[in-house]
Design a protein around this motif. Structure first.
Motif, PDB file in Angstrom:
ATOM      1  N   GLY A 125      30.388 -12.972 -15.118  1.00 38.37           N
ATOM      2  CA  GLY A 125      31.111 -14.238 -15.086  1.00 38.37           C
ATOM      3  C   GLY A 125      31.918 -14.470 -16.347  1.00 38.37           C
ATOM      4  N   ARG A 126      31.676 -13.706 -17.359  1.00 38.34           N
ATOM      5  CA  ARG A 126      32.445 -13.829 -18.599  1.00 38.34           C
ATOM      6  C   ARG A 126      33.878 -13.324 -18.422  1.00 38.34           C
ATOM      7  N   PRO A 127      34.800 -13.758 -19.278  1.00 36.28           N
ATOM      8  CA  PRO A 127      36.101 -13.089 -19.313  1.00 36.28           C
ATOM      9  C   PRO A 127      35.901 -11.608 -19.584  1.00 36.28           C
ATOM     10  N   ALA A 128      36.697 -10.777 -18.943  1.00 39.31           N
ATOM     11  CA  ALA A 128      36.511  -9.335 -19.092  1.00 39.31           C
ATOM     12  C   ALA A 128      36.633  -8.898 -20.544  1.00 39.31           C
ATOM     13  N   GLY A 129      37.612  -9.459 -21.254  1.00 44.01           N
ATOM     14  CA  GLY A 129      37.817  -9.072 -22.646  1.00 44.01           C
ATOM     15  C   GLY A 129      36.633  -9.412 -23.529  1.00 44.01           C
ATOM     16  N   VAL A 130      35.978 -10.540 -23.259  1.00 45.08           N
ATOM     17  CA  VAL A 130      34.798 -10.934 -24.038  1.00 45.08           C
ATOM     18  C   VAL A 130      33.662  -9.955 -23.779  1.00 45.08           C
ATOM     19  N   ALA A 131      33.450  -9.596 -22.511  1.00 40.42           N
ATOM     20  CA  ALA A 131      32.395  -8.635 -22.191  1.00 40.42           C
ATOM     21  C   ALA A 131      32.670  -7.286 -22.851  1.00 40.42           C
ATOM     22  N   VAL A 132      33.927  -6.883 -22.887  1.00 39.60           N
ATOM     23  CA  VAL A 132      34.277  -5.613 -23.532  1.00 39.60           C
ATOM     24  C   VAL A 132      33.936  -5.668 -25.022  1.00 39.60           C
ATOM     25  N   ARG A 133      34.303  -6.775 -25.675  1.00 38.15           N
ATOM     26  CA  ARG A 133      34.027  -6.903 -27.113  1.00 38.15           C
ATOM     27  C   ARG A 133      32.529  -6.992 -27.386  1.00 38.15           C
ATOM     28  N   HIS A 134      31.852  -7.839 -26.650  1.00 33.98           N
ATOM     29  CA  HIS A 134      30.422  -8.032 -26.897  1.00 33.98           C
ATOM     30  C   HIS A 134      29.601  -6.817 -26.459  1.00 33.98           C
ATOM     31  N   GLY A 135      30.137  -6.059 -25.528  1.00 34.49           N
ATOM     32  CA  GLY A 135      29.443  -4.851 -25.097  1.00 34.49           C
ATOM     33  C   GLY A 135      29.751  -3.651 -25.947  1.00 34.49           C
ATOM     34  N   GLY A 136      30.876  -3.681 -26.672  1.00 34.39           N
ATOM     35  CA  GLY A 136      31.287  -2.522 -27.464  1.00 34.39           C
ATOM     36  C   GLY A 136      31.749  -1.367 -26.595  1.00 34.39           C
ATOM     37  N   PHE A 137      32.446  -1.691 -25.474  1.00 35.40           N
ATOM     38  CA  PHE A 137      32.791  -0.665 -24.492  1.00 35.40           C
ATOM     39  C   PHE A 137      34.096   0.064 -24.778  1.00 35.40           C
ATOM     40  N   ALA A 138      34.963  -0.499 -25.613  1.00 33.26           N
ATOM     41  CA  ALA A 138      36.300   0.070 -25.787  1.00 33.26           C
ATOM     42  C   ALA A 138      36.269   1.328 -26.646  1.00 33.26           C
ATOM     43  N   GLY A 139      37.014   2.334 -26.209  1.00 38.31           N
ATOM     44  CA  GLY A 139      37.210   3.532 -27.007  1.00 38.31           C
ATOM     45  C   GLY A 139      35.987   4.402 -27.183  1.00 38.31           C
ATOM     46  N   VAL A 140      35.017   4.307 -26.268  1.00 42.79           N
ATOM     47  CA  VAL A 140      33.785   5.090 -26.383  1.00 42.79           C
ATOM     48  C   VAL A 140      33.911   6.361 -25.544  1.00 42.79           C
ATOM     49  N   PRO A 141      33.798   7.529 -26.140  1.00 43.55           N
ATOM     50  CA  PRO A 141      33.831   8.770 -25.340  1.00 43.55           C
ATOM     51  C   PRO A 141      32.715   8.768 -24.300  1.00 43.55           C
ATOM     52  N   GLY A 142      33.067   9.143 -23.085  1.00 45.59           N
ATOM     53  CA  GLY A 142      32.100   9.140 -21.992  1.00 45.59           C
ATOM     54  C   GLY A 142      32.195   7.926 -21.091  1.00 45.59           C
ATOM     55  N   LEU A 143      32.867   6.879 -21.565  1.00 39.25           N
ATOM     56  CA  LEU A 143      32.963   5.657 -20.755  1.00 39.25           C
ATOM     57  C   LEU A 143      34.286   5.547 -20.000  1.00 39.25           C
ATOM     58  N   GLU A 144      34.967   6.666 -19.816  1.00 36.35           N
ATOM     59  CA  GLU A 144      36.255   6.620 -19.113  1.00 36.35           C
ATOM     60  C   GLU A 144      36.096   6.141 -17.679  1.00 36.35           C
ATOM     61  N   HIS A 145      34.904   6.282 -17.106  1.00 38.51           N
ATOM     62  CA  HIS A 145      34.677   5.844 -15.726  1.00 38.51           C
ATOM     63  C   HIS A 145      34.137   4.411 -15.652  1.00 38.51           C
ATOM     64  N   LEU A 146      34.265   3.664 -16.745  1.00 39.79           N
ATOM     65  CA  LEU A 146      33.740   2.302 -16.749  1.00 39.79           C
ATOM     66  C   LEU A 146      34.838   1.296 -16.476  1.00 39.79           C
ATOM     67  N   VAL A 147      34.504   0.267 -15.683  1.00 38.10           N
ATOM     68  CA  VAL A 147      35.396  -0.849 -15.417  1.00 38.10           C
ATOM     69  C   VAL A 147      34.620  -2.132 -15.619  1.00 38.10           C
ATOM     70  N   VAL A 148      35.273  -3.155 -16.139  1.00 38.20           N
ATOM     71  CA  VAL A 148      34.655  -4.479 -16.279  1.00 38.20           C
ATOM     72  C   VAL A 148      35.366  -5.433 -15.326  1.00 38.20           C
ATOM     73  N   LEU A 149      34.603  -5.987 -14.393  1.00 36.81           N
ATOM     74  CA  LEU A 149      35.123  -6.990 -13.464  1.00 36.81           C
ATOM     75  C   LEU A 149      34.690  -8.344 -14.000  1.00 36.81           C
TER      76      LEU A 149
END
Length: 290
Positions: free
Chosen positions: A85-109
Motif C-alpha cells: 500500500g505504500r508508494p512504490a518509491g518509498v518501498a524501494v528506498r526503505h527496502g534497499g531494492f535499487a541497484g542490487v545485483p540479482g534483483l533484476e526480476h523484482l517489481v514493486v507494485l
C-alpha cells in the motif's frame, strides 16, 4: 491453520529443510513451485512481512537479511513482486531494492498496484492522483480535532492516499475504534474508501487492491504457480486472489507473517511463519532448494 512441524528435505541439498504447508492446496502449490521455479511468482507484502512493524512507518526498513535472500531467490523464479500500500518509491528506498545485483526480476507494485517500479530499468509508472485525496488532505486535520481523536493519532502522507495511525495513542485500540466509522464517512464523501490495518486506517481510492494487482501481474506473466506472504487485513484480497487462481488451475501457497494483532490471515494460511524474520528465513531456504 498453521505450518506443520514436520519437514521435507530436498535430497539434493544439504541445507535447511523447507516447512510443509498444513493444507493439501498449499502442498500442491509448493510442489508446483519447486518443479518449475522459472514459471513461479513470489509475491510479498512489505510492512510486517519484509519489514518489522514500527511506531513510525518512516523508520520502517526491510529485515537485514531480506535483500540478500531476495537476491538469491529472484534469479531462479519468473519474478519477485513486492505488493504494498505504500508508494512504490518509498518501498524501494526503505527496502534497499535499487541497484542490487540479482534483483533484476523484482517489481514493486505500490499503492495497491496503482504504481509500478521495475528493478531491471529503475522506471516508475503511475496514473494521475485521485482528486478526492487532495480534498481529504485539506479536511483531515480539522476533522480529527473536531471528533476529539487528535491526541496520539497522526497522519501519514502517502501521496495517492492518507493514513491515520493510532499506535502512539494512549489507548491505540480505542482511538482506532473511535475513528473507523467517521473516517469511513469522510472517505465516502470524497469518493474514497477506508482500508483498515494494524492500528491504521488508510483513506484511498477504490478499484485497486492487492488481490487485483496480484491477479493481473500473475496472469500477465503467464505464471504457473505463485506464493504470497502477508500479515495484515489489506493482504486478505491477495489471499482471495490466490484461492481463485488455485480454483482456475494455478497452484499457490498462502504464507502468513504471524502476529498477535491480526489472526484472520493465519486462519486462512497454508503456512505460518514468525514475522519478517520467519519470512526471510523461508525465502532463503526456498532459494537454496531451487
Amino acid at each position: 491453520m498453521g505450518s506443520q512441524e514436520s519437514h521435507e528435505t530436498n535430497p539434493n541439498n544439504a541445507g535447511p529443510s523447507l516447512p510443509t504447508p498444513a493444507t493439501p492446496a498449499g502442498r500442491d502449490g509448493l510442489a508446483a513451485l519447486l518443479a518449475h521455479p522459472e514459471k513461479a511468482v513470489i509475491a510479498l507484502d512489505f510492512d510486517g512481512t519484509l519489514a518489522p512493524i514500527v511506531a513510525d512507518p518512516e523508520q520502517a526498513r526491510a529485515h537485514p537479511e531480506a535483500v540478500p535472500a531476495l537476491a538469491a531467490l529472484a534469479p531462479k523464479v519468473a519474478a519477485v513482486a513486492v505488493v504494498t500500500g505504500r508508494p512504490a518509491g518509498v518501498a524501494v528506498r526503505h527496502g534497499g531494492f535499487a541497484g542490487v545485483p540479482g534483483l533484476e526480476h523484482l517489481v514493486v507494485l505500490g499503492h495497491y498496484g496503482a504504481e509500478r517500479w521495475e528493478a531491471a530499468t529503475g522506471t516508475l509508472t503511475a496514473p494521475a492522483p485521485h482528486p478526492g485525496v487532495a480534498a481529504v488532505r485539506a479536511e483531515l486535520p480539522g476533522f480529527l480535532d473536531r471528533i476529539g481523536a487528535w491526541r496520539g493519532t497522526w497522519i501519514e502522507e502517502k501521496g495517492r492516499s492518507l493514513a491515520v495511525h493510532t499506535r502512539r495513542a494512549d489507548d491505540p485500540q480505542a482511538a482506532y475504534d473511535l475513528l473507523r466509522e467517521p473516517l469511513t464517512g469522510l472517505a465516502a464523501r470524497h469518493g474514497l474508501i477506508v482500508e483498515p490495518g494494524r492500528m491504521v486506517l488508510e483513506l484511498r481510492p477504490p478499484g485497486m487492491d492487492k488481490g487485483v494487482a496480484l491477479s493481473d501481474y500473475v496472469r500477465g506473466l503467464g505464471a504457473t504457480s505463485v506464493l504470497y506472504a502477508g500479515d495484515d487485513l489489506g493482504d486478505l484480497p491477495a489471499f482471495a486472489a490466490i484461492e481463485k487462481l488455485r480454483s482456475n488451475g494455478v497452484p499457490g501457497v498462502l504464507v502468513c507473517s504471524g502476529s498477535t494483532e491480526v489472526t484472520e490471515l493465519s486462519d486462512r494460511a497454508d503456512l505460518v511463519v514468525e514475522g519478517p524474520a520467519g519470512v526471510v528465513h523461508l525465502l532463503g531456504t526456498l532459494a537454496a532448494h531451487l
